[in-house]
Design a protein around this motif. Structure first.
Motif, mmCIF file in Angstrom:
data_model
loop_
_atom_site.group_PDB
_atom_site.id
_atom_site.type_symbol
_atom_site.label_atom_id
_atom_site.label_comp_id
_atom_site.label_asym_id
_atom_site.label_seq_id
_atom_site.Cartn_x
_atom_site.Cartn_y
_atom_site.Cartn_z
ATOM 1 N N PRO A 1 0.841 -1.206 0.000
ATOM 2 C CA PRO A 1 0.000 0.000 0.000
ATOM 3 C C PRO A 1 0.872 1.251 0.000
ATOM 4 O O PRO A 1 1.996 1.232 0.494
ATOM 5 N N PRO A 2 0.350 2.350 -0.564
ATOM 6 C CA PRO A 2 1.138 3.587 -0.568
ATOM 7 C C PRO A 2 1.319 4.099 0.859
ATOM 8 O O PRO A 2 0.480 3.833 1.721
ATOM 9 N N PRO A 3 2.381 4.838 1.113
ATOM 10 C CA PRO A 3 2.578 5.370 2.468
ATOM 11 C C PRO A 3 1.500 6.412 2.783
ATOM 12 O O PRO A 3 1.031 7.136 1.904
ATOM 13 N N LEU A 4 1.114 6.462 4.041
ATOM 14 C CA LEU A 4 0.119 7.448 4.465
ATOM 15 C C LEU A 4 0.776 8.807 4.639
ATOM 16 O O LEU A 4 1.929 8.898 5.041
ATOM 17 N N ARG A 5 0.028 9.848 4.316
ATOM 18 C CA ARG A 5 0.542 11.214 4.429
ATOM 19 C C ARG A 5 -0.297 11.964 5.448
ATOM 20 O O ARG A 5 -1.503 11.754 5.558
ATOM 21 N N ASN A 6 0.349 12.861 6.174
ATOM 22 C CA ASN A 6 -0.340 13.630 7.197
ATOM 23 C C ASN A 6 -1.094 14.787 6.560
ATOM 24 O O ASN A 6 -0.523 15.572 5.810
ATOM 25 N N VAL A 7 -2.370 14.870 6.861
ATOM 26 C CA VAL A 7 -3.218 15.963 6.376
ATOM 27 C C VAL A 7 -3.755 16.688 7.598
ATOM 28 O O VAL A 7 -4.296 16.063 8.507
ATOM 29 N N LYS A 8 -3.579 17.998 7.627
ATOM 30 C CA LYS A 8 -4.077 18.800 8.746
ATOM 31 C C LYS A 8 -5.124 19.769 8.227
ATOM 32 O O LYS A 8 -4.879 20.530 7.288
ATOM 33 N N TYR A 9 -6.308 19.711 8.868
ATOM 34 C CA TYR A 9 -7.394 20.623 8.558
ATOM 35 C C TYR A 9 -7.492 21.666 9.669
ATOM 36 O O TYR A 9 -7.426 21.320 10.851
ATOM 37 N N THR A 10 -7.691 22.915 9.298
ATOM 38 C CA THR A 10 -7.879 24.001 10.263
ATOM 39 C C THR A 10 -9.047 24.856 9.794
ATOM 40 O O THR A 10 -9.127 25.203 8.599
ATOM 41 N N LEU B 1 -7.751 19.281 12.951
ATOM 42 C CA LEU B 1 -7.806 17.821 12.902
ATOM 43 C C LEU B 1 -6.672 17.323 12.017
ATOM 44 O O LEU B 1 -6.489 17.816 10.897
ATOM 45 N N ASP B 2 -5.915 16.341 12.525
ATOM 46 C CA ASP B 2 -4.882 15.655 11.745
ATOM 47 C C ASP B 2 -5.405 14.282 11.359
ATOM 48 O O ASP B 2 -5.901 13.541 12.219
ATOM 49 N N VAL B 3 -5.309 13.945 10.073
ATOM 50 C CA VAL B 3 -5.705 12.627 9.577
ATOM 51 C C VAL B 3 -4.580 12.086 8.708
ATOM 52 O O VAL B 3 -3.680 12.827 8.295
ATOM 53 N N GLN B 4 -4.647 10.813 8.410
ATOM 54 C CA GLN B 4 -3.668 10.149 7.553
ATOM 55 C C GLN B 4 -4.386 9.650 6.306
ATOM 56 O O GLN B 4 -5.315 8.854 6.408
ATOM 57 N N LEU B 5 -3.958 10.121 5.137
ATOM 58 C CA LEU B 5 -4.545 9.697 3.868
ATOM 59 C C LEU B 5 -3.455 9.191 2.937
ATOM 60 O O LEU B 5 -2.348 9.740 2.908
ATOM 61 N N ALA B 6 -3.779 8.175 2.160
ATOM 62 C CA ALA B 6 -2.823 7.656 1.179
ATOM 63 C C ALA B 6 -2.762 8.553 -0.057
ATOM 64 O O ALA B 6 -1.709 8.702 -0.659
ATOM 65 N N ASP B 7 -3.892 9.156 -0.436
ATOM 66 C CA ASP B 7 -3.949 9.975 -1.652
ATOM 67 C C ASP B 7 -4.641 11.317 -1.365
ATOM 68 O O ASP B 7 -5.781 11.544 -1.781
#
Length: 152
Positions: free
Chosen positions: A43-52, A99-105
């Motif tokens: 699977p692709p590595p997860l990337r950190n996504v931050k929403y504000t 909110l911080d989430v982890q998404l592959a794409d």
């Protein structure tokens, strides 16, 4: 046929040596076998996504965001709200919703939107979307804002 004791010893030693040699060859060959096709690519590595989300005036807002990658476009388009949780938050100039989430794409799926709902108030809502610490989208509007980097 009966072998003298020394001959039996030689035969046993020879068989034992052959078995060890064969076992050594198996140990070397087995790890080099090709991976199973059922395993598929990693699977692709997860990337950190931050929403504000924040506003210029204190206000309660509804916030929708993407916290998981849908398996495909068909699954998402069939029921987008199953992949877009809703939060209610009080925000203001000094009160952010983060909110911080982890998404592959994240290029396809990262998204946050906030709205003040019906009414005359215009709190001027802002959103910020960052991927791996880099801000990639910002937006603001009198009653709502949408931050996304998707192409659709």
């Amino acid at each position: 046929m009966i072998f003298p004791r020394t001959s039996r010893h030689r035969v046993t030693t020879t068989l034992l040596a052959a078995a060890v040699t064969a076992g050594g060859v198996l140990a070397v060959v087995t790890p080099l076998a090709a991976p199973s096709a059922a395993q598929g690519p990693p699977p692709p590595p997860l990337r950190n996504v931050k929403y504000t989300v924040f506003a210029e005036q204190p206000f309660y807002v509804d916030i929708y965001y993407r916290d998981v990658d849908p398996p495909n476009w068909a699954a998402y388009s069939h029921n987008p709200y199953s992949f877009s949780p809703k939060a209610k938050a009080q925000i203001g100039p000094d009160q952010q919703w983060n909110l911080d989430v982890q998404l592959a794409d994240p290029d396809q799926w990262a998204m946050v939107t906030a709205t003040s709902g019906p009414g005359e108030a215009k709190p001027n809502i802002h959103c910020v979307l960052a991927v791996d610490g880099v801000v990639v989208a910002t937006n603001q509007g009198p009653k709502g804002a949408l931050c996304s980097i998707r192409s659709w």
